[in-house]
Every structure is written in structure tokens, then in C-alpha cells.
Write a protein that holds these residues in place. Structure first.
Motif, PDB file in Angstrom:
ATOM      1  N   ALA A   7       0.924  -1.137  -0.009  1.00  0.00           N
ATOM      2  CA  ALA A   7      -0.146  -0.149   0.028  1.00  0.00           C
ATOM      3  C   ALA A   7       0.797   1.281  -0.079  1.00  0.00           C
ATOM      4  N   GLU A   8       2.054   1.109   0.788  1.00  0.00           N
ATOM      5  CA  GLU A   8       2.948   2.543   0.851  1.00  0.00           C
ATOM      6  C   GLU A   8       3.681   2.437  -0.653  1.00  0.00           C
ATOM      7  N   LEU A   9       3.937   1.272  -1.203  1.00  0.00           N
ATOM      8  CA  LEU A   9       4.566   1.179  -2.520  1.00  0.00           C
ATOM      9  C   LEU A   9       3.560   2.364  -3.433  1.00  0.00           C
ATOM     10  N   LEU A  10       2.393   1.810  -3.567  1.00  0.00           N
ATOM     11  CA  LEU A  10       1.467   2.452  -4.454  1.00  0.00           C
ATOM     12  C   LEU A  10       1.246   3.937  -4.346  1.00  0.00           C
ATOM     13  N   HIS A  88      -7.392   3.852 -15.901  1.00  0.00           N
ATOM     14  CA  HIS A  88      -8.493   5.071 -15.733  1.00  0.00           C
ATOM     15  C   HIS A  88      -8.011   5.816 -14.776  1.00  0.00           C
ATOM     16  N   GLU A  89      -6.742   6.189 -14.646  1.00  0.00           N
ATOM     17  CA  GLU A  89      -6.038   7.145 -13.729  1.00  0.00           C
ATOM     18  C   GLU A  89      -5.972   6.547 -12.307  1.00  0.00           C
ATOM     19  N   ARG A  90      -6.082   5.123 -12.143  1.00  0.00           N
ATOM     20  CA  ARG A  90      -5.899   4.683 -10.931  1.00  0.00           C
ATOM     21  C   ARG A  90      -4.724   3.543 -11.030  1.00  0.00           C
ATOM     22  N   LEU A  91      -3.885   3.383  -9.993  1.00  0.00           N
ATOM     23  CA  LEU A  91      -3.033   2.429  -9.998  1.00  0.00           C
ATOM     24  C   LEU A  91      -3.260   1.032  -9.395  1.00  0.00           C
ATOM     25  N   PHE A  92      -2.925   0.183 -10.045  1.00  0.00           N
ATOM     26  CA  PHE A  92      -3.211  -1.464  -9.622  1.00  0.00           C
ATOM     27  C   PHE A  92      -2.004  -2.169  -9.729  1.00  0.00           C
ATOM     28  N   GLY A 137     -10.031 -10.233  -9.653  1.00  0.00           N
ATOM     29  CA  GLY A 137      -8.633 -10.367  -9.700  1.00  0.00           C
ATOM     30  C   GLY A 137      -7.824  -9.230  -9.157  1.00  0.00           C
ATOM     31  N   ALA A 138      -7.412  -8.029  -9.818  1.00  0.00           N
ATOM     32  CA  ALA A 138      -6.902  -7.114  -9.227  1.00  0.00           C
ATOM     33  C   ALA A 138      -7.808  -5.986  -8.791  1.00  0.00           C
ATOM     34  N   GLY A 139      -9.036  -6.058  -9.196  1.00  0.00           N
ATOM     35  CA  GLY A 139     -10.095  -5.252  -8.664  1.00  0.00           C
ATOM     36  C   GLY A 139     -10.436  -4.381  -9.757  1.00  0.00           C
ATOM     37  N   VAL A 140     -10.130  -4.399 -10.968  1.00  0.00           N
ATOM     38  CA  VAL A 140     -10.200  -3.314 -12.158  1.00  0.00           C
ATOM     39  C   VAL A 140     -11.851  -3.177 -12.197  1.00  0.00           C
ATOM     40  N   GLY A 141     -12.320  -3.862 -12.482  1.00  0.00           N
ATOM     41  CA  GLY A 141     -13.913  -3.911 -12.661  1.00  0.00           C
ATOM     42  C   GLY A 141     -14.595  -3.136 -11.601  1.00  0.00           C
ATOM     43  N   GLY A 142     -14.471  -3.641 -10.340  1.00  0.00           N
ATOM     44  CA  GLY A 142     -15.064  -3.048  -9.179  1.00  0.00           C
ATOM     45  C   GLY A 142     -14.924  -1.560  -9.074  1.00  0.00           C
ATOM     46  N   LEU A 143     -13.442  -1.173  -9.062  1.00  0.00           N
ATOM     47  CA  LEU A 143     -12.950   0.040  -8.704  1.00  0.00           C
ATOM     48  C   LEU A 143     -13.058   0.981  -9.723  1.00  0.00           C
ATOM     49  N   VAL A 144     -12.972   0.426 -10.927  1.00  0.00           N
ATOM     50  CA  VAL A 144     -13.334   1.627 -12.051  1.00  0.00           C
ATOM     51  C   VAL A 144     -14.927   1.816 -12.025  1.00  0.00           C
ATOM     52  N   ALA A 167      -6.340  -7.048  -4.534  1.00  0.00           N
ATOM     53  CA  ALA A 167      -7.526  -6.058  -4.739  1.00  0.00           C
ATOM     54  C   ALA A 167      -7.701  -5.286  -3.491  1.00  0.00           C
ATOM     55  N   ARG A 168      -7.395  -5.609  -2.315  1.00  0.00           N
ATOM     56  CA  ARG A 168      -7.571  -5.007  -1.069  1.00  0.00           C
ATOM     57  C   ARG A 168      -6.480  -3.759  -1.014  1.00  0.00           C
ATOM     58  N   VAL A 169      -5.418  -4.220  -1.412  1.00  0.00           N
ATOM     59  CA  VAL A 169      -4.411  -2.939  -1.549  1.00  0.00           C
ATOM     60  C   VAL A 169      -4.910  -1.921  -2.646  1.00  0.00           C
ATOM     61  N   ASN A 170      -5.328  -2.383  -3.542  1.00  0.00           N
ATOM     62  CA  ASN A 170      -5.600  -1.474  -4.864  1.00  0.00           C
ATOM     63  C   ASN A 170      -6.943  -0.709  -4.265  1.00  0.00           C
ATOM     64  N   ALA A 171      -7.757  -1.412  -3.707  1.00  0.00           N
ATOM     65  CA  ALA A 171      -9.140  -0.542  -3.217  1.00  0.00           C
ATOM     66  C   ALA A 171      -8.957   0.424  -2.052  1.00  0.00           C
ATOM     67  N   SER A 172      -8.020   0.019  -1.214  1.00  0.00           N
ATOM     68  CA  SER A 172      -7.564   1.099  -0.246  1.00  0.00           C
ATOM     69  C   SER A 172      -6.793   2.238  -0.696  1.00  0.00           C
ATOM     70  N   HIS A 173      -5.918   2.046  -1.911  1.00  0.00           N
ATOM     71  CA  HIS A 173      -5.367   3.205  -2.335  1.00  0.00           C
ATOM     72  C   HIS A 173      -6.472   4.073  -3.242  1.00  0.00           C
ATOM     73  N   ALA A 174      -7.414   3.254  -3.746  1.00  0.00           N
ATOM     74  CA  ALA A 174      -8.507   4.218  -4.361  1.00  0.00           C
ATOM     75  C   ALA A 174      -9.511   4.989  -3.636  1.00  0.00           C
TER      76      ALA A 174
END
Length: 307
Positions: A7-10, A88-92, A137-144, A167-174
Motif C-alpha cells: 500500500a505504501e509502494l502505491l 482509468h487514472e488509478r494504480l493497480f 482479480g486485481a479489482g479493476v472492474g469494481g474499482l473502475v 485487490a484489497r491494497v488497490n481498493a484502499s489506494h483508491a
């Protein structure tokens, strides 16, 4: 794997204006064979999954990879176990190239077409309070989807615990309002959902890879099963947005389209269906499972429950 350093890396990459668009595996292989003209940069390390020396990476980023257990070593040097891509401007975060293990978390051109389909669908309006992403997967569909329906609660569902970690890390970053759930298909899914999104595996055959095998119907079985099961979970006015591949058989018939039309015809729901790309994954057509196939098309199906 320890997720807090990821999470800190993102955050650190976002602060450095990192951006990377992930292309097809064939393009990634081509890039892997190109000689570097200088030291590897962030896109080389976290995008192209190139080898690097410890001195090539900012010490803070090295420490985060080390703390996360995300460093591997081979004859060429160190590599990150994960890639970071912009959608879509978010990091995954997702699996490093080549993503060919049984539980690898893949992100690539399909993910971008899926994201574009969702964004276009939500541009038409409608109040979305709840989103389910099946096989996230990485959470692309739900987070977009959440990006274009701010304030919606997102449930990210997958059979792969490693995917749910990322997906948890990606969602937290978003900064999304989210939950993750380990489940197969619609197992345990909530009812009265405003939006369900899915990008199921759709390749015929038995590779043993979680995000590749789509079952019978020339790989369309999982797509059909998720779509038909999902209809019962939609709230009035709710939509199921499906991005998948469909095998077009000799003579031009599309069994997935025909099966979805038959399923929807038994209800008062509406189906929108179209091809997004007429010819994808053509290398798969060499397999025995595709002996009766002309091509594989990327398709979009949107099933809407009347208000």
C-alpha cells in the motif's frame, strides 16, 4: 506476502507520477528482449518487469519491496514480484510478467476494454449504491465502476486469496468503500444489487489456470452461468455488465449470444450485446477445442432489470 508495504509502494509511485499501460504478452516479450540504453527506471522495474540492481531503485522503494517479500532474484538480477499498471487514472498491483502461474493475477488489454465498457455504461446515468465484481482479480472492474459511481459500496469477490490480497491494497489506494470475499461465482452474493460487473475466463480447454479456463461451450460456459445467475441478484433498474470472449463458429453463429438471448427472453429483462473486437487470442484457435471455430471475439453483454 505483507500487504501494508505494498500500500505504501502505491502511494510512493503515485507521488512520483508513475504511469504505465500494460500491453499484450507478445509486446511484453518483445520489450523484454530489447537492450536497455541506461539504468532501468520505474517503468522498467514495475511495468516491464525487468531485472535491476539494488542501486537502480530508490532506497525507500527497495525497502518497501523487501518488507513486502516482493523481491525475487534470478541470473539477471533482482525483480519485483508485482507490476503496477494505470487503468482509468488509478494504480493497480498485479502479477509480474510473465503471469503464467496457475493463480497469477493478470491485467492487460482485456482489462482496459472491460474498464472502458463499464465507464461507458455508467455514463448513461442511474443511481448506483452497490457494486459486485465477480472474479475481481486485481479489482479493476469494481474499482473502475466505483470511480464513476462515487459513494457506492464495492464488493470484490474471487476464488483466489492472492488476488484478494492485491485487490484489497488497490481498493484502499483508491479510497473506495469496499469489502472482499473469497467465493466462487455468485456464491453468497447479496441480493438487490444495482450493478454487477464481470470479466470471466473464456478460453476453451483445461490449462489449469484460474483466469483462463472458461469451461465448455468453447469457453463460454462460465460467462453464461455468471450472467444468468446474476440476473436474480439485480435490484429493479440494476444492470449486469459482462465483458468476455465468445467463439464465433463456422458459419458465423455465436453460441453465447444465442444462449443469453434465450435466457433473457424468458424474463422481462433487456439484453444489449455487441462485439468490441472481432478477433482476439487467435493463437488459441490452433487448439483442438477450436476445431469448429472461425474466430474469438471480445464481446459486451449488458443485462438490465426493468425499474
Amino acid at each position: 506476502m505483507t500487504t501494508e508495504p505494498l500500500a505504501e509502494l502505491l502511494k510512493a509511485l503515485a507521488a512520483r507520477n508513475y504511469r504505465f499501460i500494460t500491453p499484450t504478452p507478445s509486446t511484453c516479450r518483445r520489450m523484454a528482449g530489447k537492450a536497455l540504453t541506461g539504468r532501468p527506471d520505474l517503468r522498467d522495474i514495475f511495468g516491464w518487469s525487468r531485472a535491476f540492481a539494488q542501486c537502480d531503485l530508490d532506497p525507500a522503494l527497495w525497502a518497501l519491496l523487501d518488507q513486502a517479500g516482493a523481491l525475487t532474484w534470478d541470473a539477471s538480477g533482482w525483480r519485483s514480484r508485482f507490476r503496477v499498471s494505470t487503468v482509468h487514472e488509478r494504480l493497480f498491483l498485479h502479477s509480474a510478467f510473465p503471469a503464467n502461474t496457475a493463480d497469477a493475477i493478470f491485467l492487460g488489454p482485456d482489462s482496459y476494454r472491460f474498464a472502458d465498457l463499464i465507464a461507458a455504461g455508467l455514463a448513461t446515468g442511474g443511481h448506483v449504491r452497490s457494486i459486485l465484481d465477480i472474479g475481481t482479480g486485481a479489482g479493476v472492474g469494481g474499482l473502475v465502476a466505483e470511480r464513476y459511481a462515487p459513494g457506492a459500496k464495492v464488493l470484490l469477490s474471487d476464488v483466489n486469496p492472492a488476488a484478494l490480497d492485491l485487490a484489497r491494497v488497490n481498493a484502499s489506494h483508491a479510497h473506495a468503500d469496499f469489502e472482499v470475499r473469497e467465493a466462487s461465482g455468485l456464491e453468497g452474493a447479496l441480493m438487490d444489487l444495482d450493478l454487477i460487473v464481470a470479466n470471466p475466463p473464456y478460453v476453451a480447454g483445461q490449462s489449469g489456470r484460474t483466469y483462463k479456463d472458461g469451461g465448455d461451450m468453447h469457453g463460454a460456459r462460465l460467462s453464461l452461468d455468471w450472467a444468468t445467475a446474476g440476473m436474480a441478484h439485480l435490484a429493479p433498474g440494476g444492470r449486469f455488465i459482462l465483458y468476455t470472449g465468445s467463439t464465433i463458429l463456422d458459419g458465423g453463429s455465436d453460441p453465447l449470444r444465442e444462449a443469453l438471448e434465450e435466457a433473457v427472453a424468458k424474463t422481462d429483462y433487456q439484453l444489449g450485446y455487441r462485439e468490441l473486437d472481432p478477433d482476439i487470442f487467435s493463437r488459441e484457435l490452433r487448439g483442438e477445442a477450436y476445431a469448429a471455430a472461425e474466430r474469438i471475439a471480445a464481446v459486451a453483454a449488458v443485462i438490465t432489470r426493468p425499474s
